[in-house]
Scaffold this active site. Sequence first.
Site, PDB file in Angstrom:
ATOM      1  CE  LYS A  12     -35.365 -20.673   9.112  1.00 54.91           C
ATOM      2  NZ  LYS A  12     -35.000 -20.710   7.659  1.00 54.91           N
ATOM      3  CE1 TYR A  52     -29.574 -20.244   8.849  1.00 52.84           C
ATOM      4  CE2 TYR A  52     -30.464 -18.092   9.406  1.00 52.84           C
ATOM      5  CZ  TYR A  52     -30.651 -19.448   9.150  1.00 52.84           C
ATOM      6  OH  TYR A  52     -31.907 -19.985   9.201  1.00 52.84           O
ATOM      7  CG  PHE A  60     -29.693 -16.974   0.297  1.00 52.26           C
ATOM      8  CD1 PHE A  60     -29.565 -17.456   1.600  1.00 52.26           C
ATOM      9  CD2 PHE A  60     -29.381 -17.821  -0.761  1.00 52.26           C
ATOM     10  CE1 PHE A  60     -29.123 -18.745   1.850  1.00 52.26           C
ATOM     11  CE2 PHE A  60     -28.932 -19.122  -0.515  1.00 52.26           C
ATOM     12  CZ  PHE A  60     -28.802 -19.576   0.793  1.00 52.26           C
ATOM     13  NE  ARG A  88     -32.483 -30.701   7.192  1.00 52.30           N
ATOM     14  CZ  ARG A  88     -32.122 -29.501   6.704  1.00 52.30           C
ATOM     15  NH1 ARG A  88     -31.642 -28.553   7.517  1.00 52.30           N
ATOM     16  NH2 ARG A  88     -32.227 -29.244   5.440  1.00 52.30           N
ATOM     17  CB  THR A  94     -34.624 -25.456   1.491  1.00 49.97           C
ATOM     18  OG1 THR A  94     -33.637 -26.348   2.022  1.00 49.97           O
ATOM     19  CG2 THR A  94     -34.288 -24.032   1.880  1.00 49.97           C
ATOM     20  NE  ARG A 105     -37.818 -25.449   6.044  1.00 50.63           N
ATOM     21  CZ  ARG A 105     -36.513 -25.689   5.952  1.00 50.63           C
ATOM     22  NH1 ARG A 105     -36.071 -26.720   5.235  1.00 50.63           N
ATOM     23  NH2 ARG A 105     -35.648 -24.912   6.569  1.00 50.63           N
ATOM     24  CG  ASN A 115     -37.489 -22.003   5.172  1.00 48.76           C
ATOM     25  OD1 ASN A 115     -37.262 -21.430   6.231  1.00 48.76           O
ATOM     26  ND2 ASN A 115     -36.544 -22.572   4.448  1.00 48.76           N
ATOM     27  CG  HIS A 118     -32.206 -23.716  11.538  1.00 40.94           C
ATOM     28  ND1 HIS A 118     -31.353 -23.614  10.460  1.00 40.94           N
ATOM     29  CD2 HIS A 118     -31.520 -24.352  12.519  1.00 40.94           C
ATOM     30  CE1 HIS A 118     -30.179 -24.176  10.795  1.00 40.94           C
ATOM     31  NE2 HIS A 118     -30.258 -24.620  12.038  1.00 40.94           N
ATOM     32  CD  GLU A 129     -27.234 -25.279  13.490  1.00 43.13           C
ATOM     33  OE1 GLU A 129     -26.822 -25.041  12.341  1.00 43.13           O
ATOM     34  OE2 GLU A 129     -28.337 -25.842  13.713  1.00 43.13           O
TER      35      GLU A 129
HETATM   36  P1  IDP Z   1     -32.188 -25.536   5.196  1.00 42.09           P
HETATM   37  O1  IDP Z   1     -32.806 -24.503   6.122  1.00 42.09           O
HETATM   38  O2  IDP Z   1     -33.211 -26.414   4.578  1.00 42.09           O
HETATM   39  O3  IDP Z   1     -31.074 -26.305   5.866  1.00 42.09           O
HETATM   40  P2  IDP Z   1     -30.105 -24.083   3.768  1.00 42.09           P
HETATM   41  O4  IDP Z   1     -29.668 -24.366   2.380  1.00 42.09           O
HETATM   42  O5  IDP Z   1     -29.189 -24.459   4.901  1.00 42.09           O
HETATM   43  O6  IDP Z   1     -31.558 -24.736   3.973  1.00 42.09           O
HETATM   44  O7  IDP Z   1     -30.397 -22.520   3.838  1.00 42.09           O
HETATM   45  C1  IDP Z   1     -30.597 -21.858   5.068  1.00 42.09           C
HETATM   46  C2  IDP Z   1     -31.775 -20.931   4.947  1.00 42.09           C
HETATM   47  O8  IDP Z   1     -31.471 -19.916   3.992  1.00 42.09           O
HETATM   48  C3  IDP Z   1     -33.056 -21.569   4.418  1.00 42.09           C
HETATM   49  O9  IDP Z   1     -33.818 -22.209   5.418  1.00 42.09           O
HETATM   50  C4  IDP Z   1     -33.777 -20.388   3.848  1.00 42.09           C
HETATM   51  O10 IDP Z   1     -34.432 -19.640   4.873  1.00 42.09           O
HETATM   52  C5  IDP Z   1     -32.656 -19.554   3.291  1.00 42.09           C
HETATM   53  N1  IDP Z   1     -32.450 -19.820   1.857  1.00 42.09           N
HETATM   54  C6  IDP Z   1     -31.928 -20.945   1.305  1.00 42.09           C
HETATM   55  N2  IDP Z   1     -31.870 -20.859  -0.038  1.00 42.09           N
HETATM   56  C7  IDP Z   1     -32.375 -19.639  -0.336  1.00 42.09           C
HETATM   57  C8  IDP Z   1     -32.596 -18.945  -1.578  1.00 42.09           C
HETATM   58  O11 IDP Z   1     -32.320 -19.444  -2.671  1.00 42.09           O
HETATM   59  N3  IDP Z   1     -33.153 -17.697  -1.477  1.00 42.09           N
HETATM   60  C9  IDP Z   1     -33.468 -17.122  -0.278  1.00 42.09           C
HETATM   61  N4  IDP Z   1     -33.285 -17.730   0.890  1.00 42.09           N
HETATM   62  C10 IDP Z   1     -32.751 -18.975   0.876  1.00 42.09           C
HETATM   63 MG    MG Z   2     -29.232 -25.677   6.588  1.00 40.62          MG
END
Ligand code: IDP
Ligand code: MG
Length: 136
Positions: A12, A52, A60, A88, A94, A105, A115, A118, A129
Amino acid sequence: MSNQEQTLSIIKPDAVERNLVDEIKKIFTSNNLKIKESKKIQISKEEAAEFYKVHQSKPFYEHLCSYLSSGPIVAMILEGENAILQNRKLMGATDPKKAEENTIRSLYGISIDKNSVHGSDSNENAKKEINFFFKN
Ligand code: IDP
Ligand code: MG
């Protein structure tokens, strides 16, 4: 039994900006994941919104799409044994604050939104994807 898979990884904007691409790639390649394809690109906010889409109802979502399109990213196809889960695991949780020690991360993530990486979360999403970034 062998389970060779492909998954999509994205480095990212926060990590590309801090020149962490080679270090992150090394974590993949030294943990049994081959980088089959890799490209550095910047996507539009509309493309990020499409990518997304599963998160469109989340509070968010808007911020997430602005963020992913805010600077260059590196999209990669990773391949290897159980590549989806392996990626993963290497990424960690996350929220970098909750990510296991030595995960990408925990090492590099700045915050729950910035973070650093992805990774596809299922076989079905990996296919979608990969096709999103590498359709030919
Ligand atoms: P992941 O990337 O670990 O699969 P997801 O729940 O799929 O997590 O969320 C996608 C992306 O959205 C996360 O990587 C992060 O950048 C962002 N995100 C997830 N939860 C939050 C939040 O509570 N606040 C702000 N951004 C978030
Ligand atoms: Mg995800």
